[in-house]
Design a protein around this motif. Structure first.
Motif, PDB file in Angstrom:
ATOM      1  N   VAL A 168       6.220 -20.806 -14.692  1.00 16.00           N
ATOM      2  CA  VAL A 168       7.465 -20.506 -13.985  1.00 16.00           C
ATOM      3  C   VAL A 168       8.060 -19.180 -14.456  1.00 16.00           C
ATOM      4  N   ASP A 169       7.943 -18.895 -15.748  1.00 12.19           N
ATOM      5  CA  ASP A 169       8.513 -17.656 -16.289  1.00 12.19           C
ATOM      6  C   ASP A 169       7.936 -16.414 -15.621  1.00 12.19           C
ATOM      7  N   ASP A 170       6.735 -16.522 -15.053  1.00 15.25           N
ATOM      8  CA  ASP A 170       6.092 -15.379 -14.401  1.00 15.25           C
ATOM      9  C   ASP A 170       6.426 -15.286 -12.915  1.00 15.25           C
ATOM     10  N   HIS A 171       7.127 -16.284 -12.391  1.00 19.06           N
ATOM     11  CA  HIS A 171       7.374 -16.333 -10.943  1.00 19.06           C
ATOM     12  C   HIS A 171       8.836 -16.662 -10.636  1.00 19.06           C
ATOM     13  N   LEU A 172       9.748 -16.208 -11.472  1.00 15.91           N
ATOM     14  CA  LEU A 172      11.155 -16.558 -11.302  1.00 15.91           C
ATOM     15  C   LEU A 172      11.719 -16.056  -9.971  1.00 15.91           C
ATOM     16  N   SER A 173      11.421 -14.803  -9.612  1.00 18.52           N
ATOM     17  CA  SER A 173      11.971 -14.253  -8.368  1.00 18.52           C
ATOM     18  C   SER A 173      11.428 -15.014  -7.157  1.00 18.52           C
ATOM     19  N   SER A 174      10.148 -15.378  -7.193  1.00 17.91           N
ATOM     20  CA  SER A 174       9.565 -16.131  -6.079  1.00 17.91           C
ATOM     21  C   SER A 174      10.233 -17.496  -5.939  1.00 17.91           C
ATOM     22  N   LEU A 175      10.493 -18.153  -7.057  1.00 19.73           N
ATOM     23  CA  LEU A 175      11.108 -19.479  -7.010  1.00 19.73           C
ATOM     24  C   LEU A 175      12.557 -19.412  -6.550  1.00 19.73           C
ATOM     25  N   VAL A 176      13.245 -18.338  -6.920  1.00 21.84           N
ATOM     26  CA  VAL A 176      14.615 -18.155  -6.439  1.00 21.84           C
ATOM     27  C   VAL A 176      14.613 -18.015  -4.920  1.00 21.84           C
ATOM     28  N   LEU A 177      13.654 -17.256  -4.389  1.00 24.96           N
ATOM     29  CA  LEU A 177      13.564 -17.056  -2.941  1.00 24.96           C
ATOM     30  C   LEU A 177      13.250 -18.364  -2.221  1.00 24.96           C
ATOM     31  N   LEU A 178      12.489 -19.255  -2.866  1.00 26.04           N
ATOM     32  CA  LEU A 178      12.075 -20.508  -2.224  1.00 26.04           C
ATOM     33  C   LEU A 178      12.993 -21.681  -2.562  1.00 26.04           C
ATOM     34  N   GLN A 179      14.068 -21.421  -3.270  1.00 23.18           N
ATOM     35  CA  GLN A 179      14.922 -22.512  -3.756  1.00 23.18           C
ATOM     36  C   GLN A 179      15.538 -23.307  -2.616  1.00 23.18           C
ATOM     37  N   ASP A 180      15.939 -22.615  -1.549  1.00 22.14           N
ATOM     38  CA  ASP A 180      16.539 -23.295  -0.399  1.00 22.14           C
ATOM     39  C   ASP A 180      15.869 -22.752   0.858  1.00 22.14           C
ATOM     40  N   GLU A 181      14.919 -23.499   1.396  1.00 22.81           N
ATOM     41  CA  GLU A 181      14.131 -22.991   2.515  1.00 22.81           C
ATOM     42  C   GLU A 181      14.951 -22.850   3.791  1.00 22.81           C
ATOM     43  N   THR A 182      16.000 -23.644   3.953  1.00 26.47           N
ATOM     44  CA  THR A 182      16.825 -23.500   5.160  1.00 26.47           C
ATOM     45  C   THR A 182      17.556 -22.161   5.145  1.00 26.47           C
ATOM     46  N   LEU A 183      18.109 -21.790   3.985  1.00 25.03           N
ATOM     47  CA  LEU A 183      18.764 -20.482   3.876  1.00 25.03           C
ATOM     48  C   LEU A 183      17.743 -19.356   4.024  1.00 25.03           C
ATOM     49  N   THR A 184      16.567 -19.569   3.454  1.00 28.69           N
ATOM     50  CA  THR A 184      15.516 -18.544   3.540  1.00 28.69           C
ATOM     51  C   THR A 184      15.110 -18.321   4.985  1.00 28.69           C
ATOM     52  N   ARG A 185      14.963 -19.394   5.754  1.00 23.75           N
ATOM     53  CA  ARG A 185      14.601 -19.244   7.171  1.00 23.75           C
ATOM     54  C   ARG A 185      15.702 -18.513   7.940  1.00 23.75           C
ATOM     55  N   SER A 186      16.948 -18.781   7.591  1.00 26.05           N
ATOM     56  CA  SER A 186      18.057 -18.081   8.246  1.00 26.05           C
ATOM     57  C   SER A 186      18.013 -16.590   7.928  1.00 26.05           C
ATOM     58  N   LEU A 187      17.713 -16.264   6.674  1.00 25.66           N
ATOM     59  CA  LEU A 187      17.599 -14.866   6.279  1.00 25.66           C
ATOM     60  C   LEU A 187      16.464 -14.176   7.031  1.00 25.66           C
ATOM     61  N   ILE A 188      15.327 -14.854   7.123  1.00 29.41           N
ATOM     62  CA  ILE A 188      14.176 -14.290   7.835  1.00 29.41           C
ATOM     63  C   ILE A 188      14.511 -14.068   9.307  1.00 29.41           C
ATOM     64  N   ALA A 189      15.112 -15.074   9.928  1.00 33.34           N
ATOM     65  CA  ALA A 189      15.449 -14.953  11.348  1.00 33.34           C
ATOM     66  C   ALA A 189      16.429 -13.813  11.600  1.00 33.34           C
ATOM     67  N   ARG A 190      17.367 -13.627  10.681  1.00 35.71           N
ATOM     68  CA  ARG A 190      18.388 -12.586  10.872  1.00 35.71           C
ATOM     69  C   ARG A 190      17.837 -11.193  10.624  1.00 35.71           C
ATOM     70  N   ARG A 191      17.156 -11.026   9.489  1.00 37.99           N
ATOM     71  CA  ARG A 191      16.754  -9.681   9.088  1.00 37.99           C
ATOM     72  C   ARG A 191      15.444  -9.215   9.710  1.00 37.99           C
ATOM     73  N   LEU A 192      14.605 -10.128  10.162  1.00 39.26           N
ATOM     74  CA  LEU A 192      13.336  -9.717  10.760  1.00 39.26           C
ATOM     75  C   LEU A 192      13.324  -9.923  12.272  1.00 39.26           C
ATOM     76  N   ARG A 193      14.501 -10.098  12.869  1.00 32.29           N
ATOM     77  CA  ARG A 193      14.603 -10.276  14.314  1.00 32.29           C
ATOM     78  C   ARG A 193      13.968  -9.130  15.098  1.00 32.29           C
ATOM     79  N   PRO A 194      14.084  -7.859  14.663  1.00 29.69           N
ATOM     80  CA  PRO A 194      13.457  -6.770  15.434  1.00 29.69           C
ATOM     81  C   PRO A 194      11.947  -6.915  15.617  1.00 29.69           C
TER      82      PRO A 194
END
Length: 293
Positions: A168-194
């Motif tokens: 886990v110590d080697d993948h902290l940023s990845s785990l933070v990004l995957l901590q809440d998949e619903t929020l992550t999907r919202s971020l993806i939908a918003r920022r990658l809409r183009p």
């Protein structure tokens, strides 16, 4: 002497321990007694018939004569429980997940400290799909279990020569990004809409180029990273500027776009691993057809 490792529910977080050694010992004795009752209903009957004081005193004496509790613990989550008790015996002081739970262990945090600790742990877990959690105080063990379980989604889909321990110590940023998949999907939908209206192939090419560019690379570095011509990189960047416009010039938006790109990759990888594990489990549990007589 019974050398079977201790069994514990890794998903059940114990209450925070106080600074008092007596209170820690009392709480641990209570947890062990509870675990024994859950595993053997007849043990509960023995306690109810007047042996509770005697049993808890014996447990407390055994605990009191042993080594002190570790300052920190780490979870080690495994893809399968094959020979899990042999792993526990090789590691020494640890707790093993209860039957029916996701297979894993709870080890002293210091076991994975430093290069030597990691090397030993990797050796014990060689050819195993495993995830080693971050070091936390004992009363926060559940946090390490959750992080290691999440990281296991990104580990090898099965045990074998290509498998091994991830930390886990080697993948902290990845785990933070995957901590809440619903929020992550919202971020993806918003920022990658183009990119939403593009073909999958074109979208994949532009995403790879944009991610490398957001990482601070110039056209020559991006070209080398993606094994394409620098002129191709410049052409793709002109396309991206048309799609995203001024958003690529705003620092905060650029940061969120990079988060969205990395999250999409991680989620796709995790989904692929989970699907592979599910297929493997179905294939191993599928009933065999009877041979024709």
């Amino acid at each position: 002497m019974n050398k079977t490792p201790n069994v514990v529910r890794l998903t059940q977080a114990p209450a925070p321990l106080t600074d008092s050694d007596d209170e820690q010992l009392s709480r641990l004795t209570e947890l062990i007694t509870q675990a024994l009752c859950e595993r053997n209903p007849r043990f509960r009957e023995v306690l109810e018939h007047g042996a509770h004081t005697h049993v808890t005193r014996l447990i407390a004496e055994v605990l009191g004569s042993g080594r002190p509790l570790p300052e920190t613990v780490r979870a080690v989550m495994l893809r399968t429980d094959t020979d899990i008790h042999l792993v526990a015996a090789a590691l020494g002081d640890c707790l093993v997940s209860a039957p029916g739970e996701a297979p894993g262990l709870l080890i002293p945090g210091a076991l994975a400290d430093g290069a030597d600790g990691r090397a030993r742990l990797k050796g014990v877990l060689r050819h195993r799909a495993a995830a080693v959690g971050h070091a936390v105080p004992a009363h926060e063990a559940l946090a390490s279990v959750r992080a290691a379980s999440r990281l296991l989604d990104l580990a090898s889909a099965h045990d074998g020569p290509g498998a091994g321990a991830m930390f886990v110590d080697d993948h902290l940023s990845s785990l933070v990004l995957l901590q809440d998949e619903t929020l992550t999907r919202s971020l993806i939908a918003r920022r990658l809409r183009p990119l939403a209206g593009l073909s999958p192939e074109r979208c994949e090419r532009l995403e790879a180029t944009l991610l490398a560019w957001l990482g601070g690379m110039g056209a020559p570095e991006v070209a080398k990273e993606l094994s394409i011509h620098p002129q191709t990189v410049r052409y793709r960047m002109r396309q991206l500027e048309k799609l995203f416009g001024a958003r690529l010039r705003d620092p905060r938006t650029r940061f969120e776009i990079e988060m969205a790109l990395r999250s999409r990759r991680l989620m796709a990888s995790a989904h692929h691993r989970r699907a592979s594990v599910a297929r493997r489990r179905r294939s191993t549990t599928r009933p065999r057809r009877a041979l024709p007589r």
